[in-house]
Scaffold this motif. Structure first.
Motif: not given
Length: 821
Positions: A456-458, A467-469, A473-474, A490-500
């Protein structure tokens, strides 16, 4: 004694020369201190050249025995053995000892005695200076040494390296930098006609930074222009390995100095080696072990990692000897000294043990800091981690290079909150990508959550590649299989930023789960915030505002500054949808004050865009422009392309509303160029740019072009899951309908847009213009009927269910098709 004559211009030392002159006017012993290569001798020679009286320069560097110091002074003064004789016992004449002869010669002589390079004979030089100053009231002494003489009445004048250009500075500032000017002056001496062109400046700045602005090193680098192009010199002086296994590149490159210089000044290695040879063994042990730190160390860190008895005392000694400097209570070495001492670390076979000790310290610090980043200690711990920023990066990269992926994942996860709150997305993404590249296809067993944080940081930083994509996605998929709540909130925030935003049913299920599990207060506030934002997307503004107000109160009680910033921003979005632009400005003012106090640059930029939009709606174009321009500058600095795109869009809107269509389109194109990632927020910005282009086409009288842009906005927006965006498209299509001569359909669409948003688009100049024209053509009664029909149609057919977005889009698609047909 002959006054020394400088052979080259002195660059960038005016302040030091003024200080030396002032010190010599009020004190009789002034010592210039600093590490080798800072130009203490050159500065002393220049100061002596400006001295109004007699000057005697005594070079002590060639001496191998401290007992020779008085003789060296006698020689510099031009005194021979028979020059002074005194009466001995019985009236016999005898030759005085050297010190007595000096006292006799200098008793009434107003001389400035320059004792150059005292460090290797410091005790003898100190004794002689003390004796002469006590006996010769007209005498003044200017000494240069890597440590103070330690005499009562001595005034110290530290000589630091030359200032280097700050990161991200303007070209004119770089050209004015003393280190850059020194390089350019010396380069012109070895390569006639050399000038700094636009492409050269970047290389010179890189060289000066790599060499810490150390004058001798800069001069040696400039001298290599005789045989190497500028870009090659810059490349070879790139960042040395913090714990090198062999010779540092800088020492091999900077190995040719002046033939007439002292041997220790002919190469960069000789300069540092001279200081190293003056250390005792305990000092050498600590000096080499300190090199494991990047960006310096606190006393606590040095004690824990280096494992040397009496660390405090040894550090003080290394500071006194100019091997280490103290900056903001941190002990650090110039990179040149650090590279040399790191070679000694490798020779001692201590590189790997020190790397592991350093990593353990950094991991423990990050893990200790993490919970404090979600409470009242947030600002204090962010500042503490700022001090360890370079150590954090170094520890991670070394672990990855050593193949310790599991350790790197643990540290990435522990430090995720720091990168998030500081907005260091580019840095975090690069480190995460390096870790993922070293990991392989699957995460280490038991570290699935840390793997998700890393991916998620990436994704948060916009890193991409096949490979990174796949990893990102995984990670998004894997998140829904992890035990909840996560160990790293903070994973909850990062996940939302990446996936919406998550699906409505998923978010409500998670909220219910967290309530049942009695999660920590911070996670509960975040969940409440997320649910409220989903209500904003659904147009349920009153419910959203009530939820957000409660979350804001909880965040204030918890003492979390960052959480207050994001909740205030959400409240401003509610006020914006209601057309309460004055309240938007007040809420964003408060959020800005908190974000600036926190040092959250990316949040400052994002909040500035919100305030600028409100100011634009309030008719304060100049204030809005200032906010957008500052937001653009900050987002460029922090690497936040989606915020930069929003700022450029705002500047385009200001130009369009002012009638400058060419400037508006230029800004819109620049905004689209920044929409390079697949984030949900980027897609929303892209949709808004398409909408703005549609309005610009309408203002130019092109209905077909406008319709095409609005259709693109519609096809871009499904990932946003925002009825506010659906409403904006509906209102844009209303403008096209009016342009095609169908005011009734336009009015119906305005009513549909208000229903989708949850409130009329109050203060929007485009909507106001369309509405005014429709009223004028239809009349008040017909307008009100058509508007109400559009509102009722949407309310009947767009219930708040998992199918809300599809229903809203279907309505707008039909209207687009009707107009396009």
């Amino acid at each position: 004694a002959q006054r020394p004559a400088p052979l080259t211009p002195l660059v960038g030392r005016d302040a030091e020369l003024d200080r030396i002159g002032a010190l010599l006017a009020e004190a009789r012993l002034v010592t210039l201190t600093g590490p080798g290569g800072t130009g203490k001798t050159r500065l002393a020679v220049e100061a002596a050249a400006r001295w109004p009286g007699e000057v005697c320069l005594v070079e002590l560097a060639p001496l191998t025995d401290g007992a020779d110091v008085p003789q060296a002074v006698l020689g510099a003064l031009g005194l021979r053995d028979s020059a002074v004789a005194i009466a001995g016992p019985g009236g016999r004449q005898s030759t005085a000892d050297p010190v007595t002869r000096l006292v006799s010669a200098l008793t009434l002589r107003p001389v400035l005695l320059v004792l150059d390079n005292c460090e290797h004979v410091v005790e003898e030089a100190a004794r002689l200076a003390d004796r002469l100053l006590a006996a010769c009231p007209a005498l003044r002494v200017l000494a240069t040494s890597r440590e103070a003489l330690g005499i009562t009445g001595e005034r110290l004048c530290p000589v630091p390296p030359l200032p280097v250009p700050p990161p991200g500075g303007a070209a004119e500032d770089a050209l004015a930098s003393p280190a850059v000017r020194l390089f350019a002056e010396r380069a012109a001496a070895v390569r006639p006609g050399f000038t700094l062109g636009p492409g050269d400046l970047e290389h010179v700045v890189r060289i000066c930074r790599a060499l810490d602005g150390l004058p001798l090193a800069v001069e040696l680098a400039a001298a290599r222009l005789r045989s190497l192009p500028l870009d090659r010199i810059a490349a070879r002086l790139g960042d040395d390995d913090p714990v090198p296994e062999g010779d540092a590149p800088r020492f091999a490159l900077l190995s040719r100095g002046s033939r007439t210089a002292q041997p220790r000044h002919r190469t960069l290695r000789a300069v540092v080696e001279w200081s190293w040879d003056l250390l005792d063994e305990p000092e050498r042990v600590l000096a080499r072990r300190l090199t494991v730190f990047a960006g310096g160390a606190t006393l606590e860190a040095a004690e824990r990692v280096c494992g040397v008895p009496d660390t405090d005392g040894l550090l003080a000694s290394l500071v006194d000897k100019s091997l280490v400097e103290v900056v903001d209570d941190r002990y650090r070495m110039l990179e040149t000294i650090r590279a040399f001492c790191a070679e000694r670390l490798a020779e001692a076979g201590e590189s790997e043990p020190m790397r592991k000790a350093h990593f353990a310290y950094v991991l423990d610090l990050a893990a200790t800091a993490d919970p404090h980043l979600r409470g009242p200690g947030q600002i204090e711990w962010l500042r503490r981690l700022d001090g360890e920023h370079d150590n954090l990066q170094a520890a991670l990269r070394r672990a990855v290079r050593a193949g310790e992926v599991a350790s790197a994942l643990r540290l990435l996860s522990a430090a995720a909150g720091y990168w998030l709150l500081r907005g260091l997305r580019g840095e975090a993404a690069r480190l995460a990508a390096e870790t993922l590249a070293a990991m392989g296809a699957t995460p280490p067993e038991g570290l699935e959550e840390e793997y998700v944080v890393c991916a998620c940081l990436a994704g948060w930083g916009g890193m991409s590649g096949p490979g990174l994509d796949a990893h990102v996605a995984e990670a998004v998929r894997l998140t829904y299989t992890l035990p909840m709540p996560p160990r790293q909130p903070f994973l909850l925030v990062l996940h939302a930023m990446v996936s919406g935003p998550p699906a409505r049913e998923s978010l409500h299920e998670t909220a219910a789960l967290f309530e049942a599990l009695e999660v920590d207060p911070w996670t509960r506030i975040l969940t409440r915030f997320s649910v409220s934002y989903l209500k904003v997307f659904d147009g349920r503004l009153a419910e959203a505002e009530q939820e957000l107000a409660g979350a804001l109160g909880d965040a204030r009680s918890l003492g979390d500054t960052w959480m207050r910033v994001i909740i205030l921003s959400a409240l401003s979005d509610v006020a914006d949808q209601r057309g309460e632009h004055g309240r938007v400005e007040a809420l964003t003012d408060e959020a800005l004050e908190l974000a600036e106090r926190l040092g959250a640059t990316s949040d400052v930029a994002e909040t500035l865009c919100r305030r600028a939009s409100a100011r634009m709606r309030l008719g304060r174009a100049d204030a809005a422009r200032n906010d957008y321009e500052r937001a653009a500058e900050l987002s460029r600095r922090t690497g936040a392309p989606e915020v930069l795109a929003a700022a450029l869009l705002g500047l385009g809107e200001l130009a369009r509303l002012n009638g400058d269509m060419a400037e508006a389109r230029r800004r819109y194109e620049a905004a689209l160029a920044e929409c390079t990632t697949a984030w949900f927020s980027v897609e929303e910005t892209r949709s808004r740019v398409y909408l703005a282009l549609g309005w610009a086409a309408q203002m130019s009288g092109s209905a077909a072009e406008a319709l095409a842009w609005h259709r693109r906005a519609l096809t871009t927006m499904p990932g946003t899951r925002s009825l506010g965006m659906a409403a904006a498209v509906a209102e844009g299509v209303a403008g096209v309908a009016l342009l095609e001569g169908d005011p009734a359909r336009a009015t119906w669409l305005l009513g549909a847009g208000a229903a989708l948003r949850g409130a009329p688009a109050s203060g929007d100049p485009d909507v106001a213009r369309v509405e005014a024209r429709c009223r004028a053509v239809l009349g008040a009664d017909a307008f009100d009927r058509a508007y109400a029909q559009g509102t009722a149609y949407v309310r009947d057919r767009v219930p708040i269910t998992p199918d809300t977005d599809a229903a809203a889009l279907t309505i707008i698609e039909r209207q687009l098709s009707a107009l396009g047909g």
